[in-house]
Design an enzyme around this catalytic site. Structure first.
Site, short mmCIF file in Angstrom:
data_model
loop_
_atom_site.label_atom_id
_atom_site.label_comp_id
_atom_site.label_asym_id
_atom_site.label_seq_id
_atom_site.Cartn_x
_atom_site.Cartn_y
_atom_site.Cartn_z
N GLU A 437 0.84 -1.19 0.00
CA GLU A 437 0.00 0.00 0.00
C GLU A 437 0.89 1.25 0.00
OE1 GLU A 437 -2.10 0.03 3.67
OE2 GLU A 437 -2.64 2.14 3.52
N ASP A 515 -1.05 -1.48 5.92
CA ASP A 515 -0.97 -1.00 7.30
C ASP A 515 -1.89 -1.80 8.20
OD1 ASP A 515 0.72 0.96 6.47
OD2 ASP A 515 -0.80 2.56 6.45
N ASP A 517 -4.14 -1.03 10.23
CA ASP A 517 -5.22 -0.19 10.77
C ASP A 517 -6.45 -0.33 9.87
OD1 ASP A 517 -4.69 1.19 8.49
OD2 ASP A 517 -3.96 3.01 9.47
N ASP A 519 -7.82 1.63 7.62
CA ASP A 519 -7.61 1.93 6.21
C ASP A 519 -6.85 0.80 5.53
OD1 ASP A 519 -8.92 4.24 5.97
OD2 ASP A 519 -7.18 5.56 6.17
#
Ligand code: 0RA
Length: 649
Positions: A437, A515, A517, A519
């Protein structure tokens, strides 16, 4: 994380060859031959095997209720109100029939004189296989006013079958605890996995009531967690459940149920506004991922009937382009369920039906139900034909876009995407590619990797949500084109415009690295949705992985340790003592190259999650729900499954 699996020899074992072997001992020696694997899938297979016996009782008309309990210690109890396993003396073996059923491999079938033995089972090896693989099992039978019992350790009877009381109930209760020396990876049952399968069984076998109870957790009202699955309308309801977050194009689900040429056939289908084709096929309650004769019969019946209707109604006049089979299935959700006495399974995973005769049965069933429906619902019929014409139009556009991707792939030298940092190794089996990402994390990964065998492909921002995009938009998308070219995968052959060609796959491990998290998990889900809809075989063949970067770094003086969960973090802090400093990694970008290598990319220390499809039908529903238009169901799902919610709050 994934170990090489033993060949899943579903149907190589005839009853005779099983008896020729050591039976129970052989099951314990080579469990994978019987239950596929000894990981989390095999563990759940044990439950399905016992439940399939109860389903058989229900299909034979003797059982209405089945209960599955996950006990506090992760043992399983199943209970049914069937006839109960016979307990009288088995003449040949000289012991109770119950003992024979429980301790002789392949014995189950011999008692089933009158029963309608079609339910899946593992490979028809029976409940004795579950017994062989359990540290402890207890069978209780309620039959002819009496209660009988026997217990076993690792498949061996601890005492002769004994009568323990009187009753006015009927049925069988089995409690088993999987053997930890066999199931070394995990002994923990997943509520969701069991619930999906039991829900599926309830839809596939209408009228049966299946309860699931999880004694490991209690609700606020003090009751155990659990659900009851029951369907009065069967496949019709299954379709409504699967398509709950899609917008239907017609008033009702079209359905057929009956026998054709001696084959019980059930079909249900509906068109929706999406562009995805969602066909799910079952033989004897087993999901046939690879399709087969029943599915091709469905396709033939559908194409033939719709084409005939469209031609006769004059709706295709003035059409400038051809209509292909695919066009009739865009935005179609359908389930085909057949019961076959002696199914022949073929294909890589033995989930492709080979029986020739079934094709005509399903084709006739579909023609019949669809012809009636179109006659009775001219408005819906018109909507469907218009949808088909639009699909054909879009297909022509998509073909152009796809040809562009293809041409790029074929000119392989210099044809690789500019953003790909390739590895030097040439053998695909040794190569890995990380889909990362963002460009900045991509840069870190590029520095941190072992360039000999690890390639990096950075993806910019959020990739296209393929669930909502028309096919040609998908093939025109830069990031998606890059994935196709980097992986060396091409799509579309003369016969099948959606067939994948994996023969030039350039990396055997494709790792999604995002990541840790919300998102990041959203992006990972978008990428997974793409693979699920456009490169499913990559998932099925075990090529897709998810990297798991750590959430925390705990430091004290010279000591440092990474943590992947809050609990791990707390454990490290209490080990390190006062003065521990905690750094939370908000994203991959906060790690330097060395840290990323140490924690997430180095094969020696990393843990990667292999992406597997547990239940294809349920996976389809979840992707359409997560990536579709409706917000409330998505929010509910995320709240229920939120692993990251607490750290982002
Ligand atoms: C052998 C023969 C019959 C039923 C069963 C086994 C049977 C097995 C299981 C396992 C779980 N629940 C079950 N219920 C029944 C036929 C019995 C008869 O003919 O009366």
């Amino acid at each position: 994380m994934s170990e090489p699996k033993e060949e899943f020899n579903k149907h190589n074992y005839s009853a005779d060859s099983i008896q020729a072997l050591e039976g129970m001992e052989h099951v314990r020696m080579r469990p994978s031959m019987y239950i596929g694997d000894v990981g989390v899938r095999g563990l759940h297979h044990l439950v399905y095997e016992v439940v399939d016996n109860s389903i058989d009782e229900a299909l034979a008309g003797h059982c209405n209720n089945i209960t599955v309990i996950i006990n506090e210690d992760n043992s399983i109890t199943t209970e049914d109100d069937g006839r109960g396993i016979p307990v009288d003396l088995h003449k040949k073996e000289g012991v109770s029939a119950l003992e024979v059923v429980m301790t002789k491999i392949g014995a189950g079938g011999k008692f089933d004189k009158d029963s309608y033995k079609v339910s899946g089972g593992l490979h028809g090896v029976g409940v004795s296989c579950v017994n062989a693989l359990s540290a402890h099992l207890k069978a209780t039978v309620y039959r002819n006013g009496e209660v009988w019992e026997q217990e076993y350790e690792r498949g061996k009877a601890m005492y002769p079958v004994k009568k323990v009381g009187e009753t006015d109930k009927r049925g069988t209760i089995v409690t088993f605890k999987p053997d930890p020396t066999i199931f070394t990876q995990t002994l923990e049952y997943s509520y969701d996995t069991l619930a999906s399968r039991l829900r599926e069984l309830a839809y596939l076998n209408k009228g049966i009531t299946i309860h699931l109870v999880d004694k490991r957790s209690k609700k606020e009202d003090g009751e155990f967690e659990g659900e009851t699955f029951h369907s009065t309308e069967g496949l019709k309801e299954f379709i409504r459940y699967l398509d709950a977050t899609r917008e239907p194009l017609m008033k009702d689900v079209i359905a057929f149920e009956g026998e054709k040429n001696g084959v019980p056939v059930e079909v249900a289908m509906v068109y929706n506004t999406s562009y995805a084709e969602n066909l799910h096929s079952y033989v004897n309650n087993i999901n046939t991922h690879e399709g087969g004769t029943h599915l091709s019969g469905f396709r033939r019946g559908l194409t033939h009937t719709l084409k005939k209707y469209a031609d006769e109604s004059g709706l295709l006049k003035n059409l400038k382009f051809d209509i292909a089979g695919d066009d009739f299935r865009e935005g179609l959700t359908a389930i085909i369920s057949v019961k076959v006495q002696e199914p022949q399974f073929e294909g890589q995973t033995k989930t492709k039906l080979g029986n020739r005769e079934v094709s005509a049965s399903v084709s006739q069933a579909v023609s019949e139900m669809l012809t009636d429906y179109l006659e009775e619902h001219p408005d819906d019929a018109k909507t469907i034909v218009q949808k088909v014409i639009l699909a054909a139009q879009a297909r022509h556009a998509a073909q152009k876009a796809r040809d562009m991707v293809q041409r790029k792939t074929v000119m392989s030298i210099g044809g690789l995407p500019g953003k790909l940092s390739d590895c030097s190794e040439q053998d695909p089996a040794k190569c890995e590619v990380f889909l990362v990402e963002g460009d900045s994390a991509g840069g870190t990964a590029k520095q941190g990797r072992d360039r000999a065998f690890q390639a990096i492909l950075p993806l910019r921002g959020k990739i296209l949500n393929v669930e909502k995009a028309m096919v040609h938009k998908v093939f025109e998308n830069e990031e998606i084109k890059n994935i196709f070219t980097a992986l060396g995968v091409t799509i579309g052959t003369e016969e099948d415009s959606k067939a994948l060609n994996l023969s030039k796959l350039r990396y055997h491990k494709v790792v999604i690295m995002c990541d840790a998290d919300i998102d990041g998990s959203h992006i990972a889900t978008l990428i997974l949705t793409f693979f699920f809809r456009y490169m499913k075989e990559l998932i099925e063949n075990g090529h897709i992985y998810i990297a798991t970067p750590p959430l925390y770094l705990v430091k004290r003086g010279a000591k440092k340790q990474y943590a992947w969960s809050d609990k791990e973090r707390d454990d490290i802090v209490s080990e390190f003592g006062d003065g521990s400093k905690i750094q939370r990694y908000k994203g991959l970008g906060e790690m330097n190259a060395e840290q990323l290598w140490d924690t997430t990319m180095n094969p020696e220390f990393r843990t990667m999650r292999l992406v597997q499809i547990d239940n294809g039908t349920e996976a389809d529903r979840i992707f359409s729900m997560l990536m579709g238009d409706e917000v409330p169901p998505r929010r509910d799902f995320i709240e229920k499954n939120a692993i990251y919610a607490n750290i982002d709050a």
